[in-house]
Scaffold this motif. Structure first.
Motif, PDB file in Angstrom:
ATOM      1  N   THR A 264     -33.024  26.957  -8.219  1.00 39.56           N
ATOM      2  CA  THR A 264     -32.023  28.239  -7.988  1.00 39.56           C
ATOM      3  C   THR A 264     -30.434  27.945  -8.565  1.00 39.56           C
ATOM      4  OG1 THR A 264     -33.183  28.192  -5.849  1.00 39.56           O
ATOM      5  CG2 THR A 264     -30.934  29.288  -6.019  1.00 39.56           C
ATOM      6  N   LYS A 265     -30.012  26.891  -8.646  1.00 42.66           N
ATOM      7  CA  LYS A 265     -28.802  26.634  -9.214  1.00 42.66           C
ATOM      8  C   LYS A 265     -28.677  27.003 -10.823  1.00 42.66           C
ATOM      9  CE  LYS A 265     -25.014  23.227  -9.709  1.00 42.66           C
ATOM     10  NZ  LYS A 265     -24.733  21.702  -9.388  1.00 42.66           N
ATOM     11  N   ASN A 266     -29.549  26.684 -11.726  1.00 43.22           N
ATOM     12  CA  ASN A 266     -29.615  26.990 -12.915  1.00 43.22           C
ATOM     13  C   ASN A 266     -30.147  28.287 -13.493  1.00 43.22           C
ATOM     14  OD1 ASN A 266     -28.427  24.447 -14.319  1.00 43.22           O
ATOM     15  ND2 ASN A 266     -29.551  23.734 -12.516  1.00 43.22           N
ATOM     16  N   ILE A 271     -31.318  33.659 -16.880  1.00 48.75           N
ATOM     17  CA  ILE A 271     -31.294  35.121 -16.519  1.00 48.75           C
ATOM     18  C   ILE A 271     -30.389  35.871 -17.496  1.00 48.75           C
ATOM     19  CG2 ILE A 271     -30.953  37.004 -14.883  1.00 48.75           C
ATOM     20  CD1 ILE A 271     -31.780  35.157 -12.697  1.00 48.75           C
ATOM     21  N   THR A 272     -28.951  35.208 -17.423  1.00 49.66           N
ATOM     22  CA  THR A 272     -27.899  35.819 -18.350  1.00 49.66           C
ATOM     23  C   THR A 272     -28.073  35.457 -19.797  1.00 49.66           C
ATOM     24  OG1 THR A 272     -26.598  33.947 -17.729  1.00 49.66           O
ATOM     25  CG2 THR A 272     -26.478  36.087 -16.132  1.00 49.66           C
ATOM     26  N   HIS A 285     -38.032  32.568  -5.465  1.00 43.91           N
ATOM     27  CA  HIS A 285     -38.186  31.940  -3.917  1.00 43.91           C
ATOM     28  C   HIS A 285     -36.743  31.293  -3.788  1.00 43.91           C
ATOM     29  CE1 HIS A 285     -39.315  28.146  -5.884  1.00 43.91           C
ATOM     30  NE2 HIS A 285     -40.382  28.996  -6.559  1.00 43.91           N
ATOM     31  N   GLU A 286     -36.753  30.660  -2.603  1.00 40.26           N
ATOM     32  CA  GLU A 286     -35.624  29.887  -2.277  1.00 40.26           C
ATOM     33  C   GLU A 286     -35.351  28.791  -3.179  1.00 40.26           C
ATOM     34  OE1 GLU A 286     -35.642  28.066   1.640  1.00 40.26           O
ATOM     35  OE2 GLU A 286     -37.672  28.326   1.642  1.00 40.26           O
ATOM     36  N   HIS A 287     -36.201  28.419  -3.667  1.00 37.60           N
ATOM     37  CA  HIS A 287     -36.140  27.039  -4.201  1.00 37.60           C
ATOM     38  C   HIS A 287     -35.736  27.241  -5.982  1.00 37.60           C
ATOM     39  CE1 HIS A 287     -36.892  24.541  -0.982  1.00 37.60           C
ATOM     40  NE2 HIS A 287     -38.143  25.131  -0.892  1.00 37.60           N
ATOM     41  N   GLY A 288     -35.995  28.395  -6.478  1.00 43.44           N
ATOM     42  CA  GLY A 288     -35.812  28.674  -7.991  1.00 43.44           C
ATOM     43  C   GLY A 288     -36.629  30.027  -8.433  1.00 43.44           C
ATOM     44  N   VAL A 289     -36.573  30.315  -9.711  1.00 42.34           N
ATOM     45  CA  VAL A 289     -37.015  31.385 -10.331  1.00 42.34           C
ATOM     46  C   VAL A 289     -38.164  30.822 -11.454  1.00 42.34           C
ATOM     47  CG1 VAL A 289     -36.824  33.315 -11.597  1.00 42.34           C
ATOM     48  CG2 VAL A 289     -35.024  32.322  -9.889  1.00 42.34           C
ATOM     49  N   VAL A 290     -39.236  31.640 -11.177  1.00 42.75           N
ATOM     50  CA  VAL A 290     -40.499  31.412 -12.183  1.00 42.75           C
ATOM     51  C   VAL A 290     -40.397  32.614 -13.345  1.00 42.75           C
ATOM     52  CG1 VAL A 290     -42.947  31.128 -12.734  1.00 42.75           C
ATOM     53  CG2 VAL A 290     -41.993  30.363 -10.559  1.00 42.75           C
ATOM     54  N   GLY A 309     -33.677  19.286 -18.738  1.00 40.15           N
ATOM     55  CA  GLY A 309     -33.634  18.214 -17.836  1.00 40.15           C
ATOM     56  C   GLY A 309     -34.725  18.313 -16.450  1.00 40.15           C
ATOM     57  N   ASP A 310     -34.076  17.939 -15.405  1.00 40.09           N
ATOM     58  CA  ASP A 310     -35.020  18.170 -14.125  1.00 40.09           C
ATOM     59  C   ASP A 310     -34.670  19.316 -13.370  1.00 40.09           C
ATOM     60  OD1 ASP A 310     -32.424  17.348 -13.641  1.00 40.09           O
ATOM     61  OD2 ASP A 310     -32.895  16.124 -11.983  1.00 40.09           O
TER      62      ASP A 310
END
Length: 339
Positions: A264-266, A271-272, A285-290, A309-310
């Motif tokens: 989610t943070k990255n 996207i941009t 979803h709440e933990h990230g984007v696919v 990285g991770d």
């Protein structure tokens, strides 16, 4: 001191020769190089005289042109620059140069905003910034991405001219893995920049596949007047590189759907600034984007994905996922080693 076009071609040719540390240049070699350059650029088939080249070298050594070139003669025979980093292209711009560039910028600015000239915006900004800093002796107000120690840029003009004039060249090239250079009989099609590094795309004599070579590994370029340029009217750089990240594409290789997850943070960064123009969001979803992209799987893609990285996980295809996982395990092993 005004410089006519033919003289400028000779000075640039001599500069390229004297910068080439992989070859020894006699006066006769320099005369031949200047004669060939004038024929290639201007269609002048009258050879350059010995006296003309001698006078050119003398002028380049002097301050009349502002060059003060450190030209030396070694073994009483071979010409070169005493300073390996010197080039006449590195000298400060004159007031006349700045005035001419200012006029060029004003003309180019008239075309900014037109769809056919969308790519000139950055070029105009670069020119404006260069003129401003040179005139005011101040620091730059725009910091563009650059690599001041990038090798091979002096080959750009030679290769560009070979492409537009449809000329075959003999190219001495040494890859990072090779112990010695090899000569390619080269039909150049396209110059391509990727991450501030330049590449030349071509078809070699006797083969049908395309090959992309880095300019920083080119040792020397010579025109081949014996072979006829092999045209490729079916080649379209937009199509050829449309599904490629970087410059590596093997013959017959097909694009694949690559699906990856970013936390989610990255995710906003991806996207941009999409990894590839084909990028779409499959789900959030709440933990990230696919995400999904459709690209050729190559070294540049793997390096791009590893750079996160991770923060990023490759979901498919399985082969790419396994390679990324193995690379990350190998990287972790370096850190776990004692000592």
């Amino acid at each position: 001191m005004p410089i006519n076009r033919n003289a400028l071609i000779r000075y640039k040719t001599l500069d390229n020769c004297l910068r080439n540390k992989y070859r020894k240049w006699t006066l006769e070699d320099l005369i031949d190089a200047c004669s060939e350059a004038l024929y290639e650029y201007e269609g002048i088939d009258k050879g350059v005289s010995r006296r003309t080249v001698q006078m050119d070298l003398q002028l380049m050594r002097s301050d009349k042109l502002g060059y003060n070139a450190p030209i030396v003669v070694k073994e009483k025979k071979y010409y070169s620059y005493d300073d390996p980093d010197y080039s006449i292209t590195n000298i400060p711009l004159t007031d006349q140069d700045l005035g001419t560039l200012s006029e060029v910028v004003q003309i180019l600015k008239q075309f900014k905003g037109f769809s056919h000239f969308e790519e000139i915006g950055g070029m105009v900004n670069r020119l404006e910034d260069k003129i401003y800093t040179s005139k005011t002796q101040s620091t730059s107000v725009i910091d563009f991405e650059k690599n001041e120690r990038l090798a091979g840029l002096h080959h750009l003009d030679t290769l560009y001219q070979a492409i537009i004039k449809k000329q075959v060249i003999d190219l001495d090239y040494q890859s990072f893995k090779a112990k010695e250079s090899r000569v390619y009989k080269f039909h150049p099609y396209l110059l391509k920049e990727y991450r501030n590094r330049w590449f030349i795309l071509r078809v070699a004599e006797g083969v049908k596949v395309h090959l992309t070579l880095a300019l920083d590994r080119i040792k020397d370029i010579r025109h081949n007047h014996l072979l006829t340029y092999r045209e490729n009217n079916k080649f379209d750089p937009n199509t050829f590189f449309g599904n490629v990240l970087g410059v590596t594409k093997n013959a017959g290789q097909k694009a694949e759907h690559v699906i990856f997850w970013v936390d989610t943070k990255n995710a906003p960064y991806v996207i941009t600034k999409p990894i590839h123009s084909s990028q779409i969001v499959l789900r959030e979803h709440e933990h990230g984007v696919v995400f999904q992209i459709k690209v050729i799987i190559n070294f540049e893609l793997e390096r791009e994905l590893l750079g996160f990285g991770d923060f990023l996980e490759v979901i498919s295809p399985k082969g790419l996922r396994n390679r990324i996982a193995n690379r990350m395990r190998n990287s972790l092993a370096y850190y776990e080693e004692e000592g």
